[in-house]
Scaffold this motif. Structure first.
Motif, PDB file in Angstrom:
ATOM      1  N   LEU A   1       4.360  10.340  -6.635  1.00 42.94           N
ATOM      2  CA  LEU A   1       4.296  10.237  -8.171  1.00 42.94           C
ATOM      3  C   LEU A   1       5.557   9.558  -8.540  1.00 42.94           C
ATOM      4  O   LEU A   1       5.548   8.842  -9.570  1.00 42.94           O
ATOM      5  CB  LEU A   1       4.241  11.753  -8.999  1.00 42.94           C
ATOM      6  N   GLU A   2       6.509   9.716  -7.908  1.00 38.93           N
ATOM      7  CA  GLU A   2       7.805   9.007  -8.153  1.00 38.93           C
ATOM      8  C   GLU A   2       7.730   7.576  -7.831  1.00 38.93           C
ATOM      9  O   GLU A   2       8.395   6.809  -8.353  1.00 38.93           O
ATOM     10  CB  GLU A   2       8.881   9.739  -7.261  1.00 38.93           C
TER      11      GLU A   2
ATOM     12  N   LYS B   1      -4.632  11.359  -7.900  1.00 39.89           N
ATOM     13  CA  LYS B   1      -4.982  10.092  -8.716  1.00 39.89           C
ATOM     14  C   LYS B   1      -4.951  10.070 -10.080  1.00 39.89           C
ATOM     15  O   LYS B   1      -4.746   9.173 -10.490  1.00 39.89           O
ATOM     16  CB  LYS B   1      -6.442  10.127  -7.892  1.00 39.89           C
ATOM     17  N   LYS B   2      -5.426  11.275 -10.938  1.00 38.31           N
ATOM     18  CA  LYS B   2      -5.317  11.109 -12.265  1.00 38.31           C
ATOM     19  C   LYS B   2      -4.057  10.928 -12.838  1.00 38.31           C
ATOM     20  O   LYS B   2      -3.650  10.469 -13.758  1.00 38.31           O
ATOM     21  CB  LYS B   2      -6.018  12.467 -12.661  1.00 38.31           C
ATOM     22  N   GLU B   3      -2.992  11.675 -12.163  1.00 34.53           N
ATOM     23  CA  GLU B   3      -1.598  11.570 -12.528  1.00 34.53           C
ATOM     24  C   GLU B   3      -0.835  10.192 -12.107  1.00 34.53           C
ATOM     25  O   GLU B   3      -0.352   9.700 -13.072  1.00 34.53           O
ATOM     26  CB  GLU B   3      -0.748  12.626 -11.948  1.00 34.53           C
ATOM     27  N   ILE B   4      -1.446   9.431 -11.229  1.00 35.77           N
ATOM     28  CA  ILE B   4      -1.042   8.249 -10.905  1.00 35.77           C
ATOM     29  C   ILE B   4      -1.436   7.376 -12.024  1.00 35.77           C
ATOM     30  O   ILE B   4      -0.893   6.431 -12.656  1.00 35.77           O
ATOM     31  CB  ILE B   4      -1.058   7.737  -9.389  1.00 35.77           C
TER      32      ILE B   4
ATOM     33  N   ILE C   1       0.772  -1.270   0.005  1.00 37.78           N
ATOM     34  CA  ILE C   1       0.029  -0.033  -0.010  1.00 37.78           C
ATOM     35  C   ILE C   1       1.097   1.167  -0.222  1.00 37.78           C
ATOM     36  O   ILE C   1       1.949   1.218   0.784  1.00 37.78           O
ATOM     37  CB  ILE C   1      -0.909   0.009   1.266  1.00 37.78           C
ATOM     38  N   LEU C   2       0.318   2.095  -0.873  1.00 37.83           N
ATOM     39  CA  LEU C   2       1.175   3.572  -0.622  1.00 37.83           C
ATOM     40  C   LEU C   2       0.228   4.579  -0.269  1.00 37.83           C
ATOM     41  O   LEU C   2      -0.797   4.786  -0.670  1.00 37.83           O
ATOM     42  CB  LEU C   2       1.583   4.135  -2.217  1.00 37.83           C
ATOM     43  N   LEU C   3       0.556   5.109   0.882  1.00 44.01           N
ATOM     44  CA  LEU C   3      -0.182   5.959   1.642  1.00 44.01           C
ATOM     45  C   LEU C   3       0.189   7.471   1.437  1.00 44.01           C
ATOM     46  O   LEU C   3       1.524   7.787   1.566  1.00 44.01           O
ATOM     47  CB  LEU C   3      -0.160   5.741   3.491  1.00 44.01           C
TER      48      LEU C   3
END
Lengths: 117, 233
Positions: free
Chosen positions: A37-38, A63-66, A3-5
Protein backbone atom coordinates in the motif's frame (compact mmCIF):
# COMPACT_ATOMS: atom_id res chain seq x y z
CA UNK A 1 6.45 0.18 -16.79
CA UNK A 2 7.09 -1.74 -13.60
CA UNK A 3 5.39 -4.70 -11.92
CA UNK A 4 4.70 -4.85 -8.19
CA UNK A 5 4.65 -8.42 -6.86
CA UNK A 6 2.98 -9.05 -3.48
CA UNK A 7 3.18 -12.49 -1.83
CA UNK A 8 4.01 -13.52 1.74
CA UNK A 9 6.33 -16.27 0.45
CA UNK A 10 9.60 -14.32 0.21
CA UNK A 11 11.57 -16.95 -1.73
CA UNK A 12 8.79 -17.26 -4.30
CA UNK A 13 8.27 -13.57 -4.85
CA UNK A 14 11.96 -12.60 -4.90
CA UNK A 15 12.87 -15.38 -7.41
CA UNK A 16 9.92 -14.46 -9.63
CA UNK A 17 10.89 -10.75 -9.59
CA UNK A 18 14.48 -11.65 -10.48
CA UNK A 19 13.37 -13.86 -13.36
CA UNK A 20 11.01 -11.20 -14.75
CA UNK A 21 13.79 -8.60 -14.54
CA UNK A 22 16.18 -10.96 -16.38
CA UNK A 23 13.56 -11.17 -19.15
CA UNK A 24 13.38 -7.39 -19.47
CA UNK A 25 10.30 -6.78 -17.31
CA UNK A 26 11.12 -4.45 -14.41
CA UNK A 27 9.71 -5.93 -11.22
CA UNK A 28 9.75 -5.04 -7.55
CA UNK A 29 8.40 -7.18 -4.70
CA UNK A 30 7.14 -7.10 -1.14
CA UNK A 31 5.87 -9.70 1.33
CA UNK A 32 3.47 -7.41 3.22
CA UNK A 33 0.21 -5.68 2.35
CA UNK A 34 1.36 -2.63 4.35
CA UNK A 35 4.44 -2.13 2.16
CA UNK A 36 2.38 -2.83 -0.96
CA UNK A 37 0.00 0.00 0.00
CA UNK A 38 2.98 2.28 0.55
CA UNK A 39 4.57 1.42 -2.82
CA UNK A 40 1.52 1.04 -5.08
CA UNK A 41 0.62 4.77 -5.37
CA UNK A 42 4.03 5.48 -6.97
CA UNK A 43 3.57 6.22 -10.68
CA UNK A 44 6.20 3.74 -11.92
CA UNK A 45 3.97 0.75 -11.13
CA UNK A 46 1.33 -0.22 -13.69
CA UNK A 47 0.52 -3.82 -12.84
CA UNK A 48 0.19 -5.42 -9.41
CA UNK A 49 0.46 -9.20 -9.09
CA UNK A 50 -1.19 -10.24 -5.83
CA UNK A 51 -1.41 -13.48 -3.87
CA UNK A 52 -5.09 -14.11 -3.06
CA UNK A 53 -4.41 -15.47 0.44
CA UNK A 54 -2.10 -13.47 2.70
CA UNK A 55 -1.92 -12.86 6.44
CA UNK A 56 -3.74 -9.84 7.81
CA UNK A 57 -5.46 -8.88 4.54
CA UNK A 58 -6.61 -10.90 1.52
CA UNK A 59 -5.35 -10.08 -1.96
CA UNK A 60 -8.89 -9.09 -2.91
CA UNK A 61 -9.08 -6.57 -0.04
CA UNK A 62 -5.61 -5.29 -0.93
CA UNK A 63 -6.68 -4.79 -4.55
CA UNK A 64 -9.61 -2.62 -3.40
CA UNK A 65 -7.31 -0.47 -1.24
CA UNK A 66 -4.75 -0.08 -4.04
CA UNK A 67 -7.52 0.82 -6.52
CA UNK A 68 -8.69 3.60 -4.19
CA UNK A 69 -5.22 5.16 -4.50
CA UNK A 70 -4.46 4.09 -8.09
CA UNK A 71 -7.67 3.59 -10.12
CA UNK A 72 -5.62 2.91 -13.27
CA UNK A 73 -3.64 0.01 -11.76
CA UNK A 74 -4.16 -3.39 -13.42
CA UNK A 75 -4.14 -6.66 -11.50
CA UNK A 76 -3.25 -10.32 -11.82
CA UNK A 77 -4.07 -12.74 -9.00
CA UNK A 78 -1.94 -15.78 -8.17
CA UNK A 79 -2.98 -18.45 -5.70
CA UNK A 80 -2.20 -21.89 -4.38
CA UNK A 81 -5.94 -22.47 -3.93
CA UNK A 82 -7.36 -24.28 -6.92
CA UNK A 83 -10.92 -24.32 -5.61
CA UNK A 84 -13.89 -23.20 -7.69
CA UNK A 85 -14.80 -20.69 -4.98
CA UNK A 86 -11.33 -19.15 -5.11
CA UNK A 87 -11.38 -19.14 -8.93
CA UNK A 88 -14.72 -17.30 -9.01
CA UNK A 89 -13.54 -14.71 -6.48
CA UNK A 90 -10.27 -14.17 -8.36
CA UNK A 91 -11.73 -13.88 -11.85
CA UNK A 92 -14.49 -11.55 -10.60
CA UNK A 93 -11.87 -9.14 -9.28
CA UNK A 94 -9.11 -9.27 -11.88
CA UNK A 95 -8.59 -9.91 -15.57
CA UNK A 96 -6.20 -12.77 -14.87
CA UNK A 97 -6.00 -15.49 -12.29
CA UNK A 98 -3.13 -17.98 -12.22
CA UNK A 99 -2.79 -21.07 -10.04
CA UNK A 100 0.60 -21.87 -8.45
CA UNK A 101 2.90 -23.39 -9.50
CA UNK A 102 2.89 -21.90 -13.00
CA UNK A 103 5.30 -21.45 -15.90
CA UNK A 104 6.75 -17.95 -16.14
CA UNK A 105 5.78 -17.81 -19.83
CA UNK A 106 2.11 -17.95 -18.82
CA UNK A 107 2.58 -15.02 -16.44
CA UNK A 108 4.43 -13.01 -19.11
CA UNK A 109 1.61 -13.74 -21.55
CA UNK A 110 -0.90 -12.32 -19.03
CA UNK A 111 1.32 -9.27 -18.39
CA UNK A 112 1.56 -8.61 -22.15
CA UNK A 113 -2.24 -8.92 -22.50
CA UNK A 114 -2.67 -6.20 -19.87
CA UNK A 115 0.02 -4.02 -21.50
CA UNK A 116 -1.85 -4.14 -24.81
CA UNK A 117 -5.13 -3.03 -23.25
CA UNK B 1 -28.94 -38.14 20.34
CA UNK B 2 -29.18 -38.85 16.60
CA UNK B 3 -29.03 -35.13 15.81
CA UNK B 4 -25.95 -34.71 18.01
CA UNK B 5 -24.33 -37.70 16.34
CA UNK B 6 -25.03 -36.29 12.87
CA UNK B 7 -23.64 -32.87 13.90
CA UNK B 8 -20.53 -34.52 15.34
CA UNK B 9 -19.90 -36.39 12.08
CA UNK B 10 -20.51 -33.22 10.02
CA UNK B 11 -18.15 -31.21 12.25
CA UNK B 12 -15.53 -33.91 11.97
CA UNK B 13 -15.74 -34.04 8.18
CA UNK B 14 -15.64 -30.24 7.90
CA UNK B 15 -12.53 -30.05 10.11
CA UNK B 16 -10.78 -32.85 8.23
CA UNK B 17 -11.61 -31.13 4.94
CA UNK B 18 -10.43 -27.70 6.17
CA UNK B 19 -7.12 -29.14 7.39
CA UNK B 20 -6.55 -30.91 4.08
CA UNK B 21 -7.23 -27.68 2.17
CA UNK B 22 -4.68 -25.82 4.30
CA UNK B 23 -2.06 -28.55 3.76
CA UNK B 24 -2.62 -28.79 0.00
CA UNK B 25 -2.41 -24.99 -0.28
CA UNK B 26 0.91 -24.99 1.56
CA UNK B 27 2.27 -27.82 -0.58
CA UNK B 28 1.36 -25.79 -3.68
CA UNK B 29 3.26 -22.83 -2.24
CA UNK B 30 6.29 -25.05 -1.68
CA UNK B 31 6.06 -26.43 -5.23
CA UNK B 32 5.81 -22.84 -6.54
CA UNK B 33 8.99 -21.86 -4.65
CA UNK B 34 10.86 -24.91 -5.96
CA UNK B 35 9.57 -24.22 -9.47
CA UNK B 36 10.66 -20.55 -9.38
CA UNK B 37 14.05 -21.39 -7.84
CA UNK B 38 14.73 -24.04 -10.52
CA UNK B 39 13.54 -21.56 -13.16
CA UNK B 40 16.00 -18.99 -11.85
CA UNK B 41 18.82 -21.57 -11.94
CA UNK B 42 17.88 -22.36 -15.54
CA UNK B 43 17.97 -18.65 -16.48
CA UNK B 44 21.38 -18.23 -14.82
CA UNK B 45 22.69 -21.31 -16.66
CA UNK B 46 21.45 -19.92 -19.99
CA UNK B 47 23.19 -16.62 -19.26
CA UNK B 48 26.38 -18.51 -18.36
CA UNK B 49 26.17 -20.43 -21.66
CA UNK B 50 25.90 -17.06 -23.39
CA UNK B 51 29.16 -15.96 -21.75
CA UNK B 52 27.99 -14.14 -18.63
CA UNK B 53 29.94 -14.96 -15.45
CA UNK B 54 28.09 -17.26 -13.07
CA UNK B 55 28.67 -16.81 -9.35
CA UNK B 56 29.01 -20.23 -7.65
CA UNK B 57 27.72 -18.74 -4.39
CA UNK B 58 24.43 -17.85 -6.06
CA UNK B 59 23.90 -21.42 -7.25
CA UNK B 60 24.81 -22.78 -3.81
CA UNK B 61 22.27 -20.47 -2.20
CA UNK B 62 19.53 -21.52 -4.66
CA UNK B 63 20.33 -25.22 -4.12
CA UNK B 64 20.17 -24.72 -0.34
CA UNK B 65 16.80 -23.03 -0.78
CA UNK B 66 15.42 -26.06 -2.65
CA UNK B 67 16.73 -28.45 0.03
CA UNK B 68 15.02 -26.33 2.72
CA UNK B 69 11.72 -26.42 0.85
CA UNK B 70 11.92 -30.21 0.37
CA UNK B 71 12.48 -30.53 4.14
CA UNK B 72 9.54 -28.20 4.78
CA UNK B 73 7.32 -30.37 2.57
CA UNK B 74 8.60 -33.50 4.30
CA UNK B 75 7.77 -32.08 7.76
CA UNK B 76 4.35 -31.06 6.52
CA UNK B 77 3.51 -34.45 5.03
CA UNK B 78 4.67 -36.16 8.26
CA UNK B 79 2.25 -33.92 10.17
CA UNK B 80 -0.47 -34.64 7.62
CA UNK B 81 0.05 -38.37 8.03
CA UNK B 82 -0.02 -38.17 11.85
CA UNK B 83 -3.17 -36.04 11.67
CA UNK B 84 -4.85 -38.53 9.29
CA UNK B 85 -4.19 -41.30 11.84
CA UNK B 86 -6.03 -39.37 14.60
CA UNK B 87 -9.32 -40.70 13.22
CA UNK B 88 -8.16 -44.33 13.47
CA UNK B 89 -9.38 -44.47 17.06
CA UNK B 90 -11.82 -41.70 17.91
CA UNK B 91 -11.63 -42.28 21.64
CA UNK B 92 -8.40 -43.43 23.25
CA UNK B 93 -5.67 -42.72 25.78
CA UNK B 94 -4.16 -39.55 24.28
CA UNK B 95 -0.86 -37.73 24.82
CA UNK B 96 -2.50 -34.29 25.00
CA UNK B 97 0.78 -32.38 24.64
CA UNK B 98 1.56 -34.24 21.39
CA UNK B 99 -1.96 -33.55 20.11
CA UNK B 100 -1.54 -29.84 20.94
CA UNK B 101 1.89 -29.68 19.25
CA UNK B 102 0.49 -31.26 16.08
CA UNK B 103 -2.51 -28.97 15.71
CA UNK B 104 -0.42 -25.91 16.57
CA UNK B 105 1.96 -26.90 13.74
CA UNK B 106 -0.89 -27.40 11.26
CA UNK B 107 -2.84 -24.33 12.40
CA UNK B 108 0.10 -22.11 11.37
CA UNK B 109 -0.99 -22.84 7.79
CA UNK B 110 -3.97 -20.56 8.41
CA UNK B 111 -2.93 -17.04 7.41
CA UNK B 112 -4.56 -15.34 10.43
CA UNK B 113 -3.11 -17.77 12.98
CA UNK B 114 0.33 -17.60 11.33
CA UNK B 115 0.24 -13.80 11.43
CA UNK B 116 -0.67 -13.88 15.14
CA UNK B 117 1.90 -16.56 16.07
CA UNK B 118 1.41 -19.46 18.49
CA UNK B 119 3.87 -21.12 20.87
CA UNK B 120 3.47 -24.11 23.17
CA UNK B 121 4.95 -23.64 26.65
CA UNK B 122 7.37 -26.43 27.64
CA UNK B 123 6.14 -28.97 30.18
CA UNK B 124 5.71 -32.62 31.07
CA UNK B 125 3.67 -35.16 29.07
CA UNK B 126 -0.03 -35.12 29.99
CA UNK B 127 -2.32 -38.02 29.15
CA UNK B 128 -6.04 -38.54 29.39
CA UNK B 129 -8.78 -40.56 27.72
CA UNK B 130 -10.30 -38.37 25.02
CA UNK B 131 -10.70 -37.93 21.26
CA UNK B 132 -7.47 -36.55 19.81
CA UNK B 133 -9.24 -35.62 16.56
CA UNK B 134 -12.16 -33.71 18.10
CA UNK B 135 -9.89 -32.13 20.74
CA UNK B 136 -7.71 -30.79 17.92
CA UNK B 137 -10.85 -29.46 16.24
CA UNK B 138 -11.71 -27.50 19.43
CA UNK B 139 -8.11 -26.28 19.85
CA UNK B 140 -8.01 -25.08 16.23
CA UNK B 141 -11.31 -23.28 16.73
CA UNK B 142 -9.96 -21.47 19.82
CA UNK B 143 -6.68 -20.52 18.07
CA UNK B 144 -8.66 -19.08 15.14
CA UNK B 145 -11.05 -17.32 17.54
CA UNK B 146 -8.16 -15.83 19.57
CA UNK B 147 -6.06 -14.68 16.59
CA UNK B 148 -5.52 -10.99 16.02
CA UNK B 149 -4.11 -7.96 17.75
CA UNK B 150 -3.78 -8.22 21.56
CA UNK B 151 -5.21 -5.58 23.92
CA UNK B 152 -3.11 -2.39 24.29
CA UNK B 153 0.19 -3.23 25.99
CA UNK B 154 -0.36 -6.98 25.58
CA UNK B 155 2.17 -9.38 24.14
CA UNK B 156 1.40 -10.56 20.58
CA UNK B 157 1.30 -14.30 19.95
CA UNK B 158 -0.89 -16.91 21.64
CA UNK B 159 0.75 -19.12 24.27
CA UNK B 160 -0.70 -22.60 24.81
CA UNK B 161 0.10 -24.33 28.12
CA UNK B 162 -0.72 -27.97 28.86
CA UNK B 163 -0.76 -29.24 32.45
CA UNK B 164 -2.11 -32.10 34.54
CA UNK B 165 -4.95 -30.90 36.75
CA UNK B 166 -6.23 -33.43 39.28
CA UNK B 167 -7.17 -36.52 37.32
CA UNK B 168 -7.67 -34.59 34.08
CA UNK B 169 -5.68 -32.23 31.85
CA UNK B 170 -6.00 -28.49 31.29
CA UNK B 171 -5.06 -26.64 28.09
CA UNK B 172 -4.76 -22.87 28.62
CA UNK B 173 -4.63 -20.25 25.85
CA UNK B 174 -3.20 -16.86 26.86
CA UNK B 175 -2.23 -13.61 25.06
CA UNK B 176 -5.41 -13.82 22.99
CA UNK B 177 -6.68 -11.09 20.66
CA UNK B 178 -8.61 -8.20 22.13
CA UNK B 179 -12.24 -9.15 22.69
CA UNK B 180 -11.62 -12.89 22.24
CA UNK B 181 -12.82 -13.86 25.71
CA UNK B 182 -15.92 -11.63 25.47
CA UNK B 183 -17.17 -13.44 22.35
CA UNK B 184 -16.25 -16.91 23.66
CA UNK B 185 -17.58 -19.59 23.52
CA UNK B 186 -19.56 -19.85 20.30
CA UNK B 187 -22.36 -22.39 19.91
CA UNK B 188 -19.99 -24.62 17.96
CA UNK B 189 -17.29 -24.47 20.66
CA UNK B 190 -19.86 -25.34 23.35
CA UNK B 191 -20.98 -28.32 21.27
CA UNK B 192 -17.43 -29.56 20.77
CA UNK B 193 -16.61 -29.17 24.46
CA UNK B 194 -19.75 -31.13 25.39
CA UNK B 195 -18.71 -33.88 23.00
CA UNK B 196 -15.40 -34.16 24.89
CA UNK B 197 -17.11 -33.76 28.31
CA UNK B 198 -14.75 -30.80 28.69
CA UNK B 199 -15.33 -27.59 30.62
CA UNK B 200 -14.54 -24.26 28.97
CA UNK B 201 -13.24 -21.65 31.43
CA UNK B 202 -12.99 -18.01 30.39
CA UNK B 203 -11.05 -15.45 32.41
CA UNK B 204 -11.43 -11.99 30.91
CA UNK B 205 -9.17 -10.53 33.64
CA UNK B 206 -6.15 -12.50 32.45
CA UNK B 207 -7.44 -12.75 28.84
CA UNK B 208 -7.23 -16.54 29.05
CA UNK B 209 -9.37 -19.44 27.84
CA UNK B 210 -8.93 -22.92 29.31
CA UNK B 211 -10.15 -26.33 28.20
CA UNK B 212 -10.48 -28.63 31.22
CA UNK B 213 -10.52 -32.25 30.08
CA UNK B 214 -11.79 -34.93 32.44
CA UNK B 215 -9.97 -38.19 33.13
CA UNK B 216 -12.54 -39.92 30.93
CA UNK B 217 -15.46 -38.37 28.97
CA UNK B 218 -18.90 -38.94 30.45
CA UNK B 219 -20.69 -38.32 27.19
CA UNK B 220 -20.39 -41.42 25.07
CA UNK B 221 -21.32 -39.72 21.79
CA UNK B 222 -17.86 -40.23 20.25
CA UNK B 223 -18.05 -43.95 20.98
CA UNK B 224 -21.31 -44.06 19.02
CA UNK B 225 -19.62 -43.05 15.77
CA UNK B 226 -19.33 -46.22 13.76
CA UNK B 227 -15.99 -47.53 12.54
CA UNK B 228 -15.46 -47.44 8.76
CA UNK B 229 -16.38 -50.56 6.81
CA UNK B 230 -13.53 -52.88 6.01
CA UNK B 231 -12.35 -53.40 2.43
CA UNK B 232 -11.70 -57.06 3.24
CA UNK B 233 -14.06 -59.55 1.62
Amino acid sequence: MKILLVDDEKKFVSSLAERLTMRGIAADWTTTCEEALEKAPRPEYDIAILDVKMPHMSGIELKKEIEAKRPDMQFIFVTGHGSEESYKAGTREAASYIIKPFKIDLLIEKINELREK
Amino acid sequence: MEDALATTCAEGLAFFSKTNRLISHELKNILAIISETLGLMEELTSLANAGKALTPGKLESLSASIIEEVERANTLTRGMNTFAHTVDELSADVDVRQAVMLIVQLSQLDADIKHTGVKVAPGDPCRTHTSSFFLQNLIYSILKHGSGEPPAGGEKGITVSVANAGSGVQIAFSNLAEGATASFPTEKQVFMAKMLSAELITDSGTNTITIALPEKPEDRIIEQIASPLSDDT
